[in-house]
Design a protein around this motif. Structure first.
Motif, mmCIF file in Angstrom:
data_model
loop_
_atom_site.group_PDB
_atom_site.id
_atom_site.type_symbol
_atom_site.label_atom_id
_atom_site.label_comp_id
_atom_site.label_asym_id
_atom_site.label_seq_id
_atom_site.Cartn_x
_atom_site.Cartn_y
_atom_site.Cartn_z
ATOM 1 N N UNK A 32 -8.843 11.423 3.694
ATOM 2 C CA UNK A 32 -8.178 11.941 4.896
ATOM 3 C C UNK A 32 -7.713 10.777 5.773
ATOM 4 N N UNK A 33 -8.593 9.802 5.953
ATOM 5 C CA UNK A 33 -8.248 8.613 6.744
ATOM 6 C C UNK A 33 -7.052 7.895 6.130
ATOM 7 N N UNK A 34 -7.093 7.739 4.815
ATOM 8 C CA UNK A 34 -6.001 7.055 4.104
ATOM 9 C C UNK A 34 -4.669 7.754 4.341
ATOM 10 N N UNK A 35 -4.688 9.096 4.277
ATOM 11 C CA UNK A 35 -3.461 9.850 4.493
ATOM 12 C C UNK A 35 -2.953 9.742 5.917
ATOM 13 N N UNK A 36 -3.875 9.834 6.883
ATOM 14 C CA UNK A 36 -3.477 9.767 8.295
ATOM 15 C C UNK A 36 -2.869 8.415 8.640
ATOM 16 N N UNK A 37 -3.369 7.369 8.019
ATOM 17 C CA UNK A 37 -2.880 6.016 8.301
ATOM 18 C C UNK A 37 -1.453 5.792 7.811
ATOM 19 N N UNK A 38 -0.932 6.705 6.982
ATOM 20 C CA UNK A 38 0.433 6.570 6.477
ATOM 21 C C UNK A 38 1.472 6.818 7.571
ATOM 22 N N UNK A 39 1.051 7.462 8.657
ATOM 23 C CA UNK A 39 1.987 7.781 9.727
ATOM 24 C C UNK A 39 2.055 6.623 10.716
ATOM 25 N N UNK A 40 3.235 6.076 10.948
ATOM 26 C CA UNK A 40 3.373 4.948 11.879
ATOM 27 C C UNK A 40 2.812 5.294 13.258
ATOM 28 N N UNK A 41 2.065 4.369 13.814
ATOM 29 C CA UNK A 41 1.511 4.557 15.145
ATOM 30 C C UNK A 41 0.173 5.262 15.175
ATOM 31 N N UNK A 42 -0.309 5.697 14.008
ATOM 32 C CA UNK A 42 -1.599 6.396 13.962
ATOM 33 C C UNK A 42 -2.746 5.393 13.962
#
Length: 203
Positions: free
Chosen positions: A21-31
């Motif tokens: 989940x963390x890995x996926x969320x980090x794909x969004x710029x600014x997250x």
């Protein structure tokens, strides 16, 4: 934009999903993504009898979450094992300590999402997420699930977790089965999806 992943794991299944989940969320710029675990309520003696001491060492470095951290996040993604079709007691106790946040309306408008683990294929994954949503709605969260644009939840060529309510994994009766690649892909998708929606709300 701050994304907080808050989980409880006994044998490591939910922790592995939380990392995805963390890995996926980090794909969004600014997250800006942080991971936390909720406090343990069982004694070391009990955990040892359950064979969990060694497994929990793998994520002993993850900080314990304070309820105040929830109000600093734009989105919170919760992970829990199922216990008879509901969240585990440790997660319930953590959420029961958020009364002051509720009284202040501190979590209204934040994005909330849930992922889970169960021992069996039909072991209460969906009911656990749906009953968890009740707490999120009382707090005023904007509830987000796992849309069918993640087509891995429609697979019938293998046994797999995942539903429109959220990512999930099946641990097996003895806990020997760790999350599959498809289940981890669902967790990554959910993390990214939540971060995307949080970004739109913040923007």
């Amino acid at each position: 934009m701050k994304i907080l992943v808050v989980f409880y794991s006994m044998y490591g299944h939910v922790y592995e999903m939380a990392q995805a989940v963390v890995e996926g969320a980090k794909k969004i710029p600014g997250a800006d993504v942080d991971i936390r675990q909720v406090p343990e309520t069982l004694s070391d003696d009990v955990l040892e009898k359950m064979g969990a001491i060694e497994a929990k060492k793998a994520f002993s470095h993850v900080p314990v979450c304070a309820v105040e951290e929830l109000e600093k996040a734009n989105a919170v993604i919760f992970g829990t094992p199922t216990r008879f079709g509901n969240m585990c007691g440790q997660m319930r106790q953590f959420l029961n300590a958020t009364g002051q946040l509720w009284a202040n309306g501190s979590l209204i408008g934040k994005v909330g999402s849930v992922f889970v683990s169960s021992a069996t294929q039909h072991g209460g994954q969906e009911s656990t997420i749906l009953s968890f949503h009740t707490t999120l709605l009382h707090h005023g969260f904007v509830v987000v699930g796992l849309p069918y644009s993640f087509q891995g939840q429609m697979r019938i060529d293998e046994i797999t977790g995942g539903s429109p309510y959220g990512a999930s994994t099946i641990a097996g009766g003895d806990g020997a089965r760790m999350p599959s690649e498809n289940e981890l892909a669902g967790a990554r998708f959910q993390g990214r999806h939540v971060a995307e929606i949080a970004g739109k709300l913040v923007g």
